[in-house]
Scaffold this motif. Structure first.
Motif, mmCIF file in Angstrom:
data_model
loop_
_atom_site.group_PDB
_atom_site.id
_atom_site.type_symbol
_atom_site.label_atom_id
_atom_site.label_comp_id
_atom_site.label_asym_id
_atom_site.label_seq_id
_atom_site.Cartn_x
_atom_site.Cartn_y
_atom_site.Cartn_z
ATOM 1 N N PRO A 98 -34.430 -4.550 17.910
ATOM 2 C CA PRO A 98 -34.990 -4.922 16.608
ATOM 3 C C PRO A 98 -34.469 -4.073 15.446
ATOM 4 N N TYR A 126 -31.098 -11.322 17.247
ATOM 5 C CA TYR A 126 -32.230 -11.491 18.158
ATOM 6 C C TYR A 126 -32.445 -12.974 18.480
ATOM 7 N N SER A 133 -40.068 -10.055 18.180
ATOM 8 C CA SER A 133 -39.565 -9.323 19.351
ATOM 9 C C SER A 133 -40.622 -8.425 19.966
ATOM 10 N N THR A 148 -38.258 -9.773 12.501
ATOM 11 C CA THR A 148 -37.595 -9.422 13.757
ATOM 12 C C THR A 148 -38.506 -8.593 14.652
ATOM 13 N N TYR A 186 -37.206 -9.594 6.437
ATOM 14 C CA TYR A 186 -36.394 -10.027 7.572
ATOM 15 C C TYR A 186 -36.523 -9.046 8.742
ATOM 16 N N ARG A 187 -36.533 -7.757 8.427
ATOM 17 C CA ARG A 187 -36.691 -6.758 9.486
ATOM 18 C C ARG A 187 -38.081 -6.864 10.113
ATOM 19 N N LEU A 219 -31.989 -10.072 12.764
ATOM 20 C CA LEU A 219 -32.782 -11.280 12.977
ATOM 21 C C LEU A 219 -31.958 -12.379 13.643
#
Length: 315
Positions: free
Chosen positions: A239, A77, A138, A134, A130-131, A74
């Protein structure tokens, strides 16, 4: 005699393991000890090592942080998109990225300290969130050519001082600061006390909740710093960057001798543990061992390290 051998092993065992593994790969592959390959090991170890340093703080208080890889993705990115798409100055982007890492880490600390969620569950949840964030921001697409728009990021990747990569110098500098913080400050003593016996620490006026939040914030900060080194090294951020990185970080910590029960361990051990993991990854790649088998090998290494830890504790 056996007690003396045990004392010597406890003091120098990690260095012996490091020497034996390096020698093993050096014998099997002539390129292992080349300057280029050694620099490559240092670069990779610095990324995992920073994550492992943060993990050390968390494990020392008897907790765990499964979100380090997701924070890396995160923050990485965020840094990439700010530099490549929005053309913001590096002097603004990097501090913002580090602040974001601290914020994400502190959320973990608040969940663990204030809501009393089990650390495994709390960070499993934030790892997923959090993933997911992202992937949403993205749209599943990477940020590329980060070094092309920032000479500073390119310098982080390719710069050297006395043949040491900049990333390794940053890594060793962070190690020195953390070594002082854990071994020479009141905060370090409170951290060990919280992990050793939280109730006793609380009764002796240690603010254990505050210590937990700070420990997770440190982990978030170091994950963000690792994200910057990662973005510079690979010139892009996908990502899924950092997926499974928590495994290598935990492996480095437990190999380094930090107790999974908390309260015992040294940051130097983590430094050597991360280097051992880096050498394992690099050496197995040079030998052409499949990444699938590498995951099995690392899992076995963690298993033996945890078993050894439990034996030390008499469990």
């Amino acid at each position: 005699m056996s007690q003396n051998i045990k004392k010597v092993y406890d003091k120098y065992g990690l260095f012996l393991i490091l020497f034996l593994i390096s020698s093993f790969f050096g014998i099997l592959n002539n390129n292992f000890f080349s300057l280029y390959n050694i620099q490559n090991i240092f670069k990779q170890s610095s990324i995992n090592g920073l994550l492992a340093f943060g993990m050390t703080f968390v494990i020392l208080i008897g907790c765990i942080d499964l979100s380090v890889g997701s924070i890396l993705a995160l923050v990485g990115y965020f840094v990439g998109i700010m530099l490549v798409t929005f053309k913001l100055p590096i002097a603004l982007v990097l501090p913002l990225g580090l602040i974001l890492g601290v914020f994400l880490g502190s959320l973990n600390g608040v969940l663990v300290a204030k809501t009393k969620l089990q650390p495994f569950i709390a960070t499993l949840v934030t790892m997923t969130i959090y993933r997911g964030i992202t992937l949403i921001v993205s749209n599943g697409l990477p940020v590329r050519n980060i070094n092309n728009v920032s000479t500073f990021m390119k310098y982080i990747n390719r710069g050297e001082i006395i043949n040491l990569p900049i990333s390794m110098i940053v890594y060793l500098g962070v190690f020195a600061i953390l070594w002082f913080l854990l071994g020479k400050t009141v905060f370090g003593k409170h951290l060990y006390a919280t992990g050793g016996n939280e109730e006793a620490a609380r009764l002796s006026t240690v603010s254990t909740n505050k210590i937990k939040i700070i420990a997770y914030s440190v982990s978030g900060f170091l994950s963000a710093l690792a994200a910057i080194l990662y973005a510079a090294r690979y010139n892009s951020i996908y990502p899924n960057a950092g997926q499974g990185a928590e495994l290598d970080a935990i492996a480095a910590v437990v190999i380094g001798g930090t107790s999974m029960s908390g309260g015992k361990g040294k940051i130097l051990g983590t430094l050597i543990g991360a280097l051992i993991i880096g050498i394992l990854n690099n050496g197995l790649n040079l030998l052409g061992v499949s990444s699938f088998y590498q995951e099995v090998i690392k899992g076995v290494v963690i298993l033996f390290a945890v078993i050894a830890d439990r034996k030390k504790l008499g469990l």
